[in-house]
Design a protein around this motif. Sequence first.
Motif, PDB file in Angstrom:
ATOM      1  N   GLU A   1      -2.361  35.039   1.645  1.00  0.00           N
ATOM      2  CA  GLU A   1      -3.527  35.758   1.152  1.00  0.00           C
ATOM      3  C   GLU A   1      -3.159  37.168   0.698  1.00  0.00           C
ATOM      4  OE1 GLU A   1      -7.312  34.587   3.522  1.00  0.00           O
ATOM      5  OE2 GLU A   1      -5.719  34.942   4.978  1.00  0.00           O
TER       6      GLU A   1
ATOM      7  N   CYS B   1     -17.438  27.735  -0.106  1.00  0.00           N
ATOM      8  CA  CYS B   1     -17.286  27.942   1.334  1.00  0.00           C
ATOM      9  C   CYS B   1     -16.199  27.035   1.897  1.00  0.00           C
ATOM     10  CB  CYS B   1     -18.615  27.690   2.034  1.00  0.00           C
ATOM     11  SG  CYS B   1     -18.566  27.937   3.817  1.00  0.00           S
TER      12      CYS B   1
ATOM     13  N   ARG C   1     -13.770  25.622   0.305  1.00  0.00           N
ATOM     14  CA  ARG C   1     -12.470  26.030  -0.247  1.00  0.00           C
ATOM     15  C   ARG C   1     -11.918  27.243   0.510  1.00  0.00           C
ATOM     16  NH1 ARG C   1     -13.999  25.988  -5.111  1.00  0.00           N
ATOM     17  NH2 ARG C   1     -14.578  28.177  -5.328  1.00  0.00           N
ATOM     18  N   ARG C   2     -12.807  28.199   0.810  1.00  0.00           N
ATOM     19  CA  ARG C   2     -12.365  29.389   1.549  1.00  0.00           C
ATOM     20  C   ARG C   2     -11.956  29.020   2.973  1.00  0.00           C
ATOM     21  NH1 ARG C   2      -9.310  33.505   1.752  1.00  0.00           N
ATOM     22  NH2 ARG C   2     -10.067  35.248   3.018  1.00  0.00           N
TER      23      ARG C   2
ATOM     24  N   GLU D   1      -8.516  27.837   2.806  1.00  0.00           N
ATOM     25  CA  GLU D   1      -7.599  28.965   2.567  1.00  0.00           C
ATOM     26  C   GLU D   1      -7.317  29.741   3.844  1.00  0.00           C
ATOM     27  OE1 GLU D   1      -9.024  29.827  -2.058  1.00  0.00           O
ATOM     28  OE2 GLU D   1      -9.633  31.172  -0.427  1.00  0.00           O
TER      29      GLU D   1
END
Length: 281
Positions: free
Chosen positions: A280, A266, A268-269, A272
Motif C-alpha cells: 500500500e 468495499c 475490493r478494499r 487490499e
Amino acid sequence: MTRIAIIGGGNIGEALASGLVADTSGPAAGISAQDVIVVDPTAARLDHLHERYGVATTDDAVEAATEADIVVVAVKPYVVASVLDQISATLDANDTETVVVSVAAGVTLATIEASLAAGVPVVRVMPNTPMLVGKGMSAVVGGRFARAEQVEAVRAMMEAVGAAVVVGEKDMDAVTAVSGSGPAYIFLVAEAMVEAGVQLGLARPVAEQLAGATIEGAAAMLVAGEKSAFELRGNVTSPGGTTAAAVRGLEENGIRKAFYQAMEACARRSAELGRPRSDED
C-alpha cells in the motif's frame, strides 16, 4: 473457566468485553469479569475499562496471552502482524491450547497462521459496530488447525454481542461489504432521510426521531424472517401510491447501481487490506 484476552481496548474490544461480562444467561454465561483481560497501551483507557466493567487490564500483550484460552486480536489490520510477533512464542509455550481470534478487516487466515507456530488454531471474525449496543452481526471462519468445536466456541462468544454465523473465508470480503461496513450505509440513508425531512418542513429533532424509529421498525420486520426484503417492500408499495412514487424516484436515480458499486469497492478494499503493508506504500 474460560480465560479470554482481548488485545486492543478500542470500540470493538470494549464492546466484546462489555458483552461477555453482561451475558449472564446466554452463550457466554459463566464468564466473569475476572476471566477477561484487556490490553491497551493507554493508561487512561485501561482505567476506564477496569472501572466500568471490572475486567483485568494490562499494557503487556504477552502477560495477557499467557495461558489464555482465547486471544482476541482487536487492533488495526496493519498492527496485527506485530501483535502476533509479540505473543507467538508465548502461545507456543502455553499449556493451554490457545485459540487466536482476529477481528481485523481483510487480514487472511493464511497471513495470521504464518505469524504463529504451526498448529495454533486461528479463527477469523468480521464483526460490525452495532455490537456496541448488543446488536452486532459477526461472520466467523476457522483456519486449518481450528477444530469445529473451537469455531463454535468463538461463534458463541460473538453471540454475547449480537448474532453470528459461520461462513467460508472466500466469502469474507463480501461479508465485509454487506455487514461489516453495512451500518455506515444505513447511517447515510438516515442522514439523507433527515435532511429531506427538514427540507420538507419538519423540525430536525422530529425528522431524526421519525427516521430512526422507521429504520428500527423496518429492520425488526426483516430480521423476523417471515418475509423477504422484496416481499416487505411490495407490501408497503401500493400501486400508484405515495411509496410507489418514492421508490420510483430512488430507482430512477440509480440506487441499486450505487449500492452495488459501493459494496464492490468495499470488498475490493477489504482484499487490499489483507496484503502486506508495503503493497500500500
